[in-house]
Design a protein around this motif. Structure first.
Motif, PDB file in Angstrom:
ATOM      1  N   SER A 240      40.934  34.742  39.830  1.00 35.36           N
ATOM      2  CA  SER A 240      39.957  35.678  40.367  1.00 35.36           C
ATOM      3  C   SER A 240      38.888  35.945  39.320  1.00 35.36           C
ATOM      4  O   SER A 240      39.055  35.661  38.130  1.00 35.36           O
ATOM      5  CB  SER A 240      40.649  36.987  40.764  1.00 35.36           C
ATOM      6  N   PHE A 241      37.762  36.484  39.780  1.00 38.53           N
ATOM      7  CA  PHE A 241      36.696  36.834  38.842  1.00 38.53           C
ATOM      8  C   PHE A 241      37.101  37.988  37.937  1.00 38.53           C
ATOM      9  O   PHE A 241      36.570  38.141  36.839  1.00 38.53           O
ATOM     10  CB  PHE A 241      35.415  37.194  39.607  1.00 38.53           C
ATOM     11  N   ALA A 242      38.021  38.803  38.367  1.00 37.15           N
ATOM     12  CA  ALA A 242      38.497  39.930  37.567  1.00 37.15           C
ATOM     13  C   ALA A 242      39.844  39.579  36.950  1.00 37.15           C
ATOM     14  O   ALA A 242      40.770  39.165  37.653  1.00 37.15           O
ATOM     15  CB  ALA A 242      38.621  41.182  38.432  1.00 37.15           C
ATOM     16  N   ASP A 243      39.942  39.726  35.635  1.00 39.28           N
ATOM     17  CA  ASP A 243      41.194  39.382  34.947  1.00 39.28           C
ATOM     18  C   ASP A 243      42.374  40.187  35.476  1.00 39.28           C
ATOM     19  O   ASP A 243      43.491  39.685  35.559  1.00 39.28           O
ATOM     20  CB  ASP A 243      41.054  39.634  33.438  1.00 39.28           C
ATOM     21  N   ALA A 244      42.126  41.438  35.840  1.00 42.68           N
ATOM     22  CA  ALA A 244      43.220  42.293  36.289  1.00 42.68           C
ATOM     23  C   ALA A 244      43.806  41.810  37.610  1.00 42.68           C
ATOM     24  O   ALA A 244      44.963  42.105  37.928  1.00 42.68           O
ATOM     25  CB  ALA A 244      42.735  43.737  36.422  1.00 42.68           C
ATOM     26  N   ASP A 245      43.034  41.049  38.405  1.00 43.34           N
ATOM     27  CA  ASP A 245      43.511  40.561  39.696  1.00 43.34           C
ATOM     28  C   ASP A 245      44.168  39.191  39.596  1.00 43.34           C
ATOM     29  O   ASP A 245      44.651  38.670  40.603  1.00 43.34           O
ATOM     30  CB  ASP A 245      42.351  40.485  40.697  1.00 43.34           C
ATOM     31  N   THR A 246      44.152  38.612  38.435  1.00 43.03           N
ATOM     32  CA  THR A 246      44.707  37.267  38.240  1.00 43.03           C
ATOM     33  C   THR A 246      46.054  37.356  37.546  1.00 43.03           C
ATOM     34  O   THR A 246      46.178  37.992  36.491  1.00 43.03           O
ATOM     35  CB  THR A 246      43.743  36.401  37.404  1.00 43.03           C
ATOM     36  N   GLN A 247      47.049  36.728  38.124  1.00 44.18           N
ATOM     37  CA  GLN A 247      48.379  36.677  37.504  1.00 44.18           C
ATOM     38  C   GLN A 247      48.402  35.528  36.488  1.00 44.18           C
ATOM     39  O   GLN A 247      48.897  34.441  36.750  1.00 44.18           O
ATOM     40  CB  GLN A 247      49.447  36.488  38.578  1.00 44.18           C
ATOM     41  N   TRP A 248      47.876  35.835  35.300  1.00 43.18           N
ATOM     42  CA  TRP A 248      47.645  34.768  34.329  1.00 43.18           C
ATOM     43  C   TRP A 248      48.937  34.105  33.879  1.00 43.18           C
ATOM     44  O   TRP A 248      48.942  32.905  33.551  1.00 43.18           O
ATOM     45  CB  TRP A 248      46.892  35.321  33.120  1.00 43.18           C
ATOM     46  N   HIS A 249      50.025  34.827  33.858  1.00 43.81           N
ATOM     47  CA  HIS A 249      51.281  34.194  33.436  1.00 43.81           C
ATOM     48  C   HIS A 249      51.710  33.130  34.446  1.00 43.81           C
ATOM     49  O   HIS A 249      52.215  32.066  34.055  1.00 43.81           O
ATOM     50  CB  HIS A 249      52.370  35.250  33.257  1.00 43.81           C
ATOM     51  N   LEU A 250      51.466  33.371  35.742  1.00 51.61           N
ATOM     52  CA  LEU A 250      51.791  32.370  36.760  1.00 51.61           C
ATOM     53  C   LEU A 250      50.763  31.240  36.784  1.00 51.61           C
ATOM     54  O   LEU A 250      51.098  30.092  37.096  1.00 51.61           O
ATOM     55  CB  LEU A 250      51.878  33.031  38.131  1.00 51.61           C
ATOM     56  N   VAL A 251      49.518  31.564  36.451  1.00 49.73           N
ATOM     57  CA  VAL A 251      48.498  30.517  36.349  1.00 49.73           C
ATOM     58  C   VAL A 251      48.863  29.533  35.243  1.00 49.73           C
ATOM     59  O   VAL A 251      48.755  28.308  35.412  1.00 49.73           O
ATOM     60  CB  VAL A 251      47.106  31.141  36.086  1.00 49.73           C
ATOM     61  N   MET A 252      49.314  30.073  34.105  1.00 47.92           N
ATOM     62  CA  MET A 252      49.696  29.209  32.988  1.00 47.92           C
ATOM     63  C   MET A 252      50.912  28.359  33.337  1.00 47.92           C
ATOM     64  O   MET A 252      50.994  27.180  32.980  1.00 47.92           O
ATOM     65  CB  MET A 252      49.967  30.054  31.741  1.00 47.92           C
ATOM     66  N   VAL A 253      51.853  28.943  34.047  1.00 47.79           N
ATOM     67  CA  VAL A 253      53.027  28.173  34.494  1.00 47.79           C
ATOM     68  C   VAL A 253      52.578  27.038  35.409  1.00 47.79           C
ATOM     69  O   VAL A 253      53.034  25.892  35.285  1.00 47.79           O
ATOM     70  CB  VAL A 253      54.032  29.090  35.215  1.00 47.79           C
ATOM     71  N   THR A 254      51.679  27.346  36.331  1.00 50.60           N
ATOM     72  CA  THR A 254      51.189  26.326  37.267  1.00 50.60           C
ATOM     73  C   THR A 254      50.439  25.232  36.527  1.00 50.60           C
ATOM     74  O   THR A 254      50.540  24.044  36.880  1.00 50.60           O
ATOM     75  CB  THR A 254      50.281  26.968  38.323  1.00 50.60           C
TER      76      THR A 254
END
Length: 282
Positions: A240-254
């Motif tokens: 997402s454009f907003a960091d708070a709305d992005t599940q970055w830990h799952l993005v990194m896993v993906t």
């Protein structure tokens, strides 16, 4: 090399090591980030050592589903990408083998015309013909299907050209000997050409698998359901454009899981891949 000075050897190795570090560090950074919690990632600086959330993160991504992609598990995305990549690679190889075999070993009117028509398609990538191709897929009700994802991408002029050039190096005496032994066209193709083409097929399979795995534009257009997305499409949707709305830990896993299959294919088929690119004596 013979006569190479120690200083030049040191400089060459230092440059190579620096290059490896530049390439490998972002991958290591993603791998480390995939083992930390979302709060740790959002609170810089990120530690450079793995965390204790790796098992939880990977389990959630693989089996639990991700909200921003419709609750679909990453395992489903991996399966979709694997089916698409394998279908494209195998389909391209089969069609290219048969078309090159027909052009080289059969004599029929317009043979070279068909070859040049195939060759000209090199100038028509999927991006150029994407609108009529999409219209055909809609008319055939192939949207959100594996067939719709794979079928428009399985023709390959490049692979046809490579197989044609290799088949043209087959000695005419071998063809005559096979004919004298009573080998028909199918037996000659199966028992002689395919074994001789193994290294070429392996090298092309690696290239085409990665090509299919990294497809973005066509899967983006031809899939509407989240459970039919490939992992590359899902990665973009997860951010997402907003960091708070992005599940970055799952993005990194993906990201890590998206890298693994192509890397495994290259590592497991490295010997065949290199032989297929450099071998000249058949």
């Amino acid at each position: 090399m013979i006569g190479q000075s120690p200083i030049r050897t040191f400089i060459a190795h230092a440059v190579l090591i620096l290059g490896v570090l530049v390439v490998a560090f972002p991958i290591y950074y993603v791998l480390v980030a995939s083992t930390h919690s979302l709060q740790t990632i959002l609170r810089p600086p990120l530690p450079l050592v793995p965390g204790d959330q790796g098992w939880a993160n990977y389990s959630t991504a693989l089996f639990g589903g991700v909200g921003r992609i419709g609750g679909v598990a990453v395992g489903t995305l991996l399966f979709n990408s694997t089916v698409v990549a394998l279908g494209i690679a195998i389909g391209k190889i089969i069609i290219s083998l048969l078309s090159a075999y027909a052009i080289v070993f059969f004599r029929f009117p317009g043979r070279m015309v068909f070859f040049w028509l195939i060759f000209i398609t090199l100038m028509l990538p999927v991006e150029v013909r994407i609108l009529p191709t999409y219209k055909v897929m809609v008319d055939l009700n192939l949207i959100d299907t594996y067939t719709g994802l794979i079928l428009p991408l399985i023709a390959s002029a490049t692979a046809t050209l490579l197989f044609r050039q290799f088949f043209m190096t087959i000695p005419g005496e071998l063809v005559e000997a096979a004919r004298v032994d009573g080998a028909g066209p199918w037996r000659f193709f199966r028992d002689i050409l395919l074994p001789l083409s193994r290294t070429n097929i392996a090298a092309l399979f690696v290239i085409l698998f990665i090509y299919g795995w990294t497809q973005y534009l066509w899967p983006l257009l031809v899939t509407n359901r989240s459970d039919m997305n490939t992992i590359v499409i899902a990665l973009r949707k997860m951010i997402s454009f907003a960091d708070a709305d992005t599940q970055w830990h799952l993005v990194m896993v993906t990201c890590v899981l998206a890298i693994l299959p192509p890397v495994l294919v290259v590592v497991l088929m490295q010997r065949w891949f290199v032989r297929g690119l450099v071998e000249t004596e058949k």
